[in-house]
Design a protein around this motif. Structure first.
Motif, PDB file in Angstrom:
ATOM      1  N   PHE A  77       1.956   4.041  -7.816  1.00 39.26           N
ATOM      2  CA  PHE A  77       1.133   4.578  -6.721  1.00 39.26           C
ATOM      3  C   PHE A  77       0.273   3.480  -6.094  1.00 39.26           C
ATOM      4  O   PHE A  77       0.239   3.331  -4.875  1.00 39.26           O
ATOM      5  N   ILE A  78      -0.403   2.705  -6.944  1.00 32.96           N
ATOM      6  CA  ILE A  78      -1.299   1.658  -6.438  1.00 32.96           C
ATOM      7  C   ILE A  78      -0.503   0.560  -5.735  1.00 32.96           C
ATOM      8  O   ILE A  78      -0.805   0.182  -4.603  1.00 32.96           O
ATOM      9  N   SER A  79       0.522   0.044  -6.406  1.00 29.52           N
ATOM     10  CA  SER A  79       1.269  -1.084  -5.847  1.00 29.52           C
ATOM     11  C   SER A  79       2.015  -0.699  -4.578  1.00 29.52           C
ATOM     12  O   SER A  79       2.018  -1.449  -3.596  1.00 29.52           O
ATOM     13  N   GLN A  80       2.642   0.473  -4.565  1.00 31.99           N
ATOM     14  CA  GLN A  80       3.393   0.886  -3.383  1.00 31.99           C
ATOM     15  C   GLN A  80       2.478   1.146  -2.194  1.00 31.99           C
ATOM     16  O   GLN A  80       2.835   0.856  -1.049  1.00 31.99           O
ATOM     17  N   ASN A  81       1.293   1.688  -2.463  1.00 30.90           N
ATOM     18  CA  ASN A  81       0.354   1.931  -1.367  1.00 30.90           C
ATOM     19  C   ASN A  81      -0.212   0.622  -0.814  1.00 30.90           C
ATOM     20  O   ASN A  81      -0.449   0.505   0.392  1.00 30.90           O
ATOM     21  N   ILE A  82      -0.421  -0.358  -1.680  1.00 33.40           N
ATOM     22  CA  ILE A  82      -0.875  -1.659  -1.199  1.00 33.40           C
ATOM     23  C   ILE A  82       0.208  -2.307  -0.345  1.00 33.40           C
ATOM     24  O   ILE A  82      -0.065  -2.865   0.723  1.00 33.40           O
ATOM     25  N   VAL A  83       1.462  -2.214  -0.803  1.00 34.24           N
ATOM     26  CA  VAL A  83       2.590  -2.726  -0.007  1.00 34.24           C
ATOM     27  C   VAL A  83       2.655  -1.992   1.329  1.00 34.24           C
ATOM     28  O   VAL A  83       2.862  -2.605   2.385  1.00 34.24           O
ATOM     29  N   HIS A  84       2.482  -0.673   1.290  1.00 32.72           N
ATOM     30  CA  HIS A  84       2.471   0.145   2.519  1.00 32.72           C
ATOM     31  C   HIS A  84       1.401  -0.330   3.486  1.00 32.72           C
ATOM     32  O   HIS A  84       1.651  -0.527   4.678  1.00 32.72           O
ATOM     33  N   ASP A  85       0.187  -0.536   2.965  1.00 33.57           N
ATOM     34  CA  ASP A  85      -0.924  -0.974   3.809  1.00 33.57           C
ATOM     35  C   ASP A  85      -0.672  -2.364   4.400  1.00 33.57           C
ATOM     36  O   ASP A  85      -0.929  -2.606   5.586  1.00 33.57           O
ATOM     37  N   MET A  86      -0.149  -3.267   3.577  1.00 32.67           N
ATOM     38  CA  MET A  86       0.074  -4.637   4.040  1.00 32.67           C
ATOM     39  C   MET A  86       1.197  -4.698   5.067  1.00 32.67           C
ATOM     40  O   MET A  86       1.135  -5.469   6.024  1.00 32.67           O
ATOM     41  N   LYS A  87       2.240  -3.894   4.878  1.00 34.26           N
ATOM     42  CA  LYS A  87       3.332  -3.876   5.859  1.00 34.26           C
ATOM     43  C   LYS A  87       2.831  -3.363   7.206  1.00 34.26           C
ATOM     44  O   LYS A  87       3.189  -3.906   8.257  1.00 34.26           O
ATOM     45  N   ASN A  88       2.025  -2.297   7.169  1.00 28.43           N
ATOM     46  CA  ASN A  88       1.459  -1.784   8.420  1.00 28.43           C
ATOM     47  C   ASN A  88       0.589  -2.835   9.096  1.00 28.43           C
ATOM     48  O   ASN A  88       0.669  -3.039  10.318  1.00 28.43           O
TER      49      ASN A  88
END
Length: 602
Positions: free
Chosen positions: A106-117
């Motif tokens: 949850f944490i890592s995927q959301n950070i990746v999500h935020d950084m990609k955006n």
């Protein structure tokens, strides 16, 4: 389009610097900001890790009780109780592991999500110099593999570090409580792990870095040769064998590096396995002596050996922690390299949305260079009157396209000013300025979607009647109706299923659907046959009435009726006027006219 030589891509650390990243406090704080929104989940992960570390101690301790109490006393009830407790501990530890895995993901995927955006939005703001100078495939690599690697930063670096720390502390405390003499003996082996671990960490760091560089080269080759334009070029020049050889070479180099890294790890594990066997043997030796002396039980010796492995494994992983940290920081630095690139062209602080309809476009002593040693425009001054057609003619590379690209601020001029309605275009918001300009280029780009989707990209709110009217004006409507799926026909990658002329008319229809007050056409009719060009010119005459338009054309026949013709040569306007007056001057325009029509007559 210029080479974009002034943007400074040489600053990218991954491409040039061999040194390990400089881990500064500012950099770490910047990294922490991405984890800050998920501090509650991170705190929960740490709690789960702490509980798991304590639970991991119970099975060896329960085994000691089974060996030292339940079995010697032949206490079946106690045996069942201890076995059940051990089983329950295993189940609870497994459930905690599932929870931890979910939280990690949850944490890592959301950070990746935020950084990609954030990265995508940032890349949208980059100027054309960036995309004309960056290597193909580099942007995709940063957006995909680099940012995706952040997931491993949390799982492999942060979580592993915390987990190893909890396990190390809890195990060491337990060992000293059980028997401080055996604990000291077991700890004496630890220094043997440090030297090979650090040495192997350096080797694997270097190999991993070289491997990543080769993977980047692979992406470069794939992007250049398997994209539509690159593929066609490769086929037309029959360079398949050369492209394949280049890919095979880089692929072989990457494979060898990956094998070396894997084998280095295996030899490393062989050495560590040897070292890890020393500790238990010493425990068995000295523990056996203590057992003979009556100071220690067999169960305690077995438990001690079992717990000793829980001590060695975290030590090995934590001695290699600095490698993981450097690798993680290097990944963030590659991403931050892009984030730190100045967009260059942004809204001014006092910029406001403004209307451009019915306003003159005025260039005042405009100078522009793609690079300090490559001036493109010098002292450009002219007025494109509102509602008039201004044509730009001249040899290739003279600066015509550059002039038109400055109007929507695709590039930022070096000096001078461009005004619309007496207002500096830098006082307009970029959105309001560009939303009122339509640009039709010679190189038409279409998405791999339907004709309808490509047209509605200009105006998502357009009605069916407006869509049809735009296509009829561009003389493409009848052609579309003859297609099996009509407006729902998929055009293929970059519109490969359409001819050049059809794509060009699609592009014109798309701009007409946008219906902007300013229209710029850069060789917009160059791909049309004579008949289509004639009808387009007739339609455009009516549709452009009352609009400010600028047209770049090599075919002088298409711009003879222009209100003003600007002759551009070597980045300067050398002549201006209407067709008849320019012919009478016997200058550059007359020379272009004579050469073109003499060639056509012949």
């Amino acid at each position: 389009m210029g080479p974009g030589g002034g943007f400074g891509h040489g600053k990218l650390k991954f491409d040039e610097e061999e040194a390990k990243p400089d881990i500064s406090k500012a950099l770490l704080l910047r990294i922490v900001k991405y984890f800050a929104p998920y501090w509650k989940q991170t705190l929960l992960v740490m709690t789960v890790l702490c509980i798991s570390a304590v639970l991991g101690l119970l099975p060896p301790i329960l085994i000691q009780q089974i060996i030292d109490r339940a079995l010697p006393d032949k206490n079946l009830q106690l045996l069942f109780l201890l076995v059940a407790a051990s089983l329950a501990t295993t189940v609870v530890s497994g459930l905690l592991g599932v929870l931890q895995n979910y939280l990690n993901s949850f944490i890592s995927q959301n950070i990746v999500h935020d950084m990609k955006n954030q990265m995508y939005r940032h890349l949208q703001s980059m100027p054309l110099q960036f995309y004309s100078g960056v290597k193909q495939g580099e942007v995709i690599t940063r957006m995909t593999s680099d940012i995706a690697g952040i997931q491993g930063v949390f799982n492999s670096t942060i979580v592993n570090c915390a987990s190893n720390l909890f396990i190390l502390i809890s195990t060491a405390v337990t060992l000293f409580i059980m028997n401080w003499k055996l604990a000291l003996l077991g700890i004496l082996v630890i220094p043997l792990f440090i030297v090979p671990t650090r040495k192997m960490g350096n080797v694997r760091w270097k190999l991993a870095k070289e491997t990543q560089e080769k993977i980047s080269e692979q992406n470069q080759i794939i992007e250049e040769t398997l994209s539509l334009s690159g593929y066609m070029l490769m086929k037309l020049f029959t360079r398949e064998d050369t492209a394949l050889a280049s890919f095979q070479t880089v692929n072989a180099q990457a494979t060898r590096l990956q094998i070396r890294e894997s084998m280095a790890g295996r030899w490393f594990m062989l050495v560590l396995t040897t070292f890890t066997s020393i500790g238990p043997m010493l425990i068995y030796l000295y523990g056996g002596y203590l057992f003979i002396q009556g100071e220690l039980s067999i169960g305690a010796i077995i438990t001690f050996v079992a717990l000793l492995s829980r001590l060695y494994i975290p030590v090995m992983q934590m001695t290699n922690l600095y490698v993981d940290v450097n690798r993680s920081v290097a990944l963030f630095e590659r991403i931050f390299d892009y984030f730190d690139m100045d967009p260059l062209i942004v809204d001014a602080k006092l910029a406001l949305p403004s209307r451009v309809e019915g306003q003159d476009i005025v260039f005042e002593q405009v100078n522009f260079a793609y690079a300090p040693d490559k001036p493109a425009l010098s002292g450009i001054s002219f007025t494109a009157a509102a509602g008039s057609l201004t044509a730009l003619v001249g040899p290739s590379g003279a600066g015509k396209t550059t002039i038109t690209n400055l109007i929507p601020r695709l590039y930022e001029l070096d000096s001078g000013v461009i005004r619309i309605g007496g207002k500096d275009i830098r006082e307009f918001t970029l959105h309001s300025l560009r939303s009122q300009i339509g640009l039709v280029t010679q190189d038409t780009y279409l998405f791999n979607g339907t004709i309808r989707e490509n047209l509605l990209y200009a105006n998502a709110e357009a009605t069916e009647a407006e869509l049809t009217a735009a296509c009829e004006a561009a003389f493409i409507h009848d052609f579309i109706l003859k297609l099996p799926e009509g407006y729902n026909t998929v055009v293929g990658n970059r519109g490969i299923k359409l001819s050049c002329g059809e794509k060009q008319r699609m592009s014109i229809a798309r701009v007409l659907l946008k219906n902007p007050p300013i229209i710029i056409m850069d060789e917009a009719t160059s791909s049309l046959d004579t008949v289509s060009e004639y009808y387009i010119q007739q339609a455009m005459h009516e549709l452009l009435r009352g609009k400010t338009s600028m047209v770049i054309a090599h075919r002088l026949s298409t711009i003879m009726a222009a209100d003003n013709i600007l002759v551009v040569q070597d980045g300067r306007i050398v002549e201006s006027g209407q067709h008849a007056s320019l012919l009478a001057e016997n200058g550059v325009y007359r020379d272009l006219y004579n050469k073109q029509f003499q060639r056509e007559d012949s």
